[in-house]
Design a protein around this motif. Structure first.
Motif, short mmCIF file in Angstrom:
data_model
loop_
_atom_site.label_atom_id
_atom_site.label_comp_id
_atom_site.label_asym_id
_atom_site.label_seq_id
_atom_site.Cartn_x
_atom_site.Cartn_y
_atom_site.Cartn_z
N UNK A 151 57.15 27.25 33.80
CA UNK A 151 57.35 28.00 32.57
C UNK A 151 56.50 27.48 31.42
N UNK A 152 56.42 26.16 31.32
CA UNK A 152 55.77 25.57 30.16
C UNK A 152 54.29 25.28 30.36
N UNK A 153 53.87 25.16 31.60
CA UNK A 153 52.49 24.79 31.87
C UNK A 153 52.26 23.29 31.80
N UNK A 154 53.34 22.51 31.61
CA UNK A 154 53.23 21.06 31.56
C UNK A 154 53.17 20.50 32.97
N UNK A 155 52.65 19.31 33.12
CA UNK A 155 52.66 18.64 34.41
C UNK A 155 54.06 18.11 34.67
N UNK A 156 54.33 17.80 35.93
CA UNK A 156 55.65 17.27 36.29
C UNK A 156 55.92 15.96 35.55
N UNK A 157 54.90 15.11 35.45
CA UNK A 157 55.09 13.83 34.76
C UNK A 157 55.36 14.05 33.27
N UNK A 158 54.74 15.07 32.67
CA UNK A 158 55.00 15.34 31.26
C UNK A 158 56.42 15.83 31.06
N UNK A 159 56.91 16.69 31.97
CA UNK A 159 58.28 17.17 31.87
C UNK A 159 59.25 15.99 31.93
N UNK A 160 59.03 15.09 32.90
CA UNK A 160 59.91 13.93 33.04
C UNK A 160 59.83 13.03 31.80
N UNK A 161 58.62 12.85 31.29
CA UNK A 161 58.44 12.02 30.10
C UNK A 161 59.13 12.65 28.89
N UNK A 162 59.01 13.97 28.73
CA UNK A 162 59.66 14.66 27.61
C UNK A 162 61.18 14.57 27.72
N UNK A 163 61.70 14.68 28.94
CA UNK A 163 63.15 14.56 29.12
C UNK A 163 63.62 13.15 28.77
N UNK A 164 62.89 12.14 29.24
CA UNK A 164 63.28 10.76 28.96
C UNK A 164 63.19 10.46 27.46
N UNK A 165 62.06 10.76 26.86
CA UNK A 165 61.89 10.48 25.43
C UNK A 165 62.81 11.37 24.59
N UNK A 166 62.99 12.61 25.04
CA UNK A 166 63.88 13.53 24.32
C UNK A 166 65.31 13.02 24.31
N UNK A 167 65.79 12.51 25.46
CA UNK A 167 67.15 11.96 25.52
C UNK A 167 67.29 10.77 24.59
N UNK A 168 66.31 9.87 24.63
CA UNK A 168 66.37 8.69 23.76
C UNK A 168 66.37 9.09 22.29
N UNK A 169 65.49 10.01 21.93
CA UNK A 169 65.42 10.46 20.53
C UNK A 169 66.71 11.18 20.14
N UNK A 170 67.22 12.01 21.04
CA UNK A 170 68.47 12.74 20.77
C UNK A 170 69.61 11.76 20.50
N UNK A 171 69.78 10.77 21.38
CA UNK A 171 70.85 9.80 21.20
C UNK A 171 70.66 9.00 19.91
N UNK A 172 69.42 8.68 19.59
CA UNK A 172 69.15 7.97 18.35
C UNK A 172 69.55 8.79 17.13
N UNK A 173 69.16 10.06 17.10
CA UNK A 173 69.51 10.94 15.98
C UNK A 173 71.02 11.16 15.91
N UNK A 174 71.62 11.34 17.08
CA UNK A 174 73.06 11.59 17.12
C UNK A 174 73.83 10.37 16.62
N UNK A 175 73.44 9.17 17.03
CA UNK A 175 74.15 7.98 16.58
C UNK A 175 73.97 7.78 15.08
N UNK A 176 72.77 8.05 14.55
CA UNK A 176 72.54 7.96 13.10
C UNK A 176 73.41 8.97 12.36
N UNK A 177 73.45 10.18 12.89
CA UNK A 177 74.25 11.24 12.27
C UNK A 177 75.73 10.87 12.27
N UNK A 178 76.21 10.35 13.38
CA UNK A 178 77.63 9.97 13.46
C UNK A 178 77.94 8.79 12.54
#
Length: 186
Positions: A151-178
């Motif tokens: 769908x995105x045209x990204x490589x498999x490694x980029x998808x995995x990297x985005x998921x990993x970094x996205x989760x870390x960033x999400x948890x960071x923002x969520x913990x700051x927000x909380x």
């Protein structure tokens, strides 16, 4: 089922395209919203995506699922419209209706769920569009990495990297927000 309606549209039955709209409108909206973080822009991107899909349906090569092909159109259209948007959502205790104890408890439970959704949405809004889209497609839409790649045209490694970094960033923002929400309550 998609192939049946696809052939009907290609054979001239334009009304058959309604099947695709009704089947994939929520899917398309959630992807557009993950990128745009604005309901009206997302709705506009989805509408334009369906128009483009209808107009270009004869170019669909059927090498992938229609859902994947449409997803690519929605992503491209949403990224084209992407602009920084600031959204604020608030709810106060004054918004609670006066009711008996059971209704108040039900309302409080609804508020807690809405607040959780609001916190999650606010944390997602702080993520770069690629992170938010990857998390949306994988965790909320339950697409495989291979489907996201298509769908995105990204490589498999980029998808995995985005998921990993996205989760870390999400948890960071969520913990700051909380933390800030907790400080405001105290």
């Amino acid at each position: 089922m998609d192939d049946f309606y696809l052939q009907k549209v290609l054979d001239g039955d334009t009304e058959a395209f309604r099947y695709f709209v009704s089947t994939y409108k929520k899917y398309a909206f959630s992807m557009a919203f993950a990128i745009l973080k604005n309901q009206y822009l997302a709705e506009e991107a989805v509408q334009e995506s369906f128009i483009k899909a209808f107009q270009k349906l004869h170019t669909f090569r059927r090498e992938s699922l229609f859902k994947t092909w449409l997803g690519r159109i929605v992503i491209n259209e949403s990224l084209r419209k992407a602009k920084p948007v600031k959204i604020q959502a608030t709810m106060t205790i004054d918004d609670l209706p006066e009711a008996d104890t059971l209704q108040v408890e039900n309302t409080m439970q609804s508020i807690i769920q809405a607040d959780q959704s609001r916190c999650i949405s606010m944390a997602l809004e702080k993520l770069p569009a690629e992170y938010a889209l990857a998390l949306e497609l994988f965790y909320l839409q339950e697409n495989s990495i291979s489907e996201i790649r298509t769908m995105s045209g990204w490589s498999e490694s980029k998808v995995k990297m985005l998921l990993l970094r996205g989760k870390k960033a999400f948890y960071g923002h969520l913990s700051q927000l909380l933390k800030s929400e907790t400080r405001e309550l105290l």
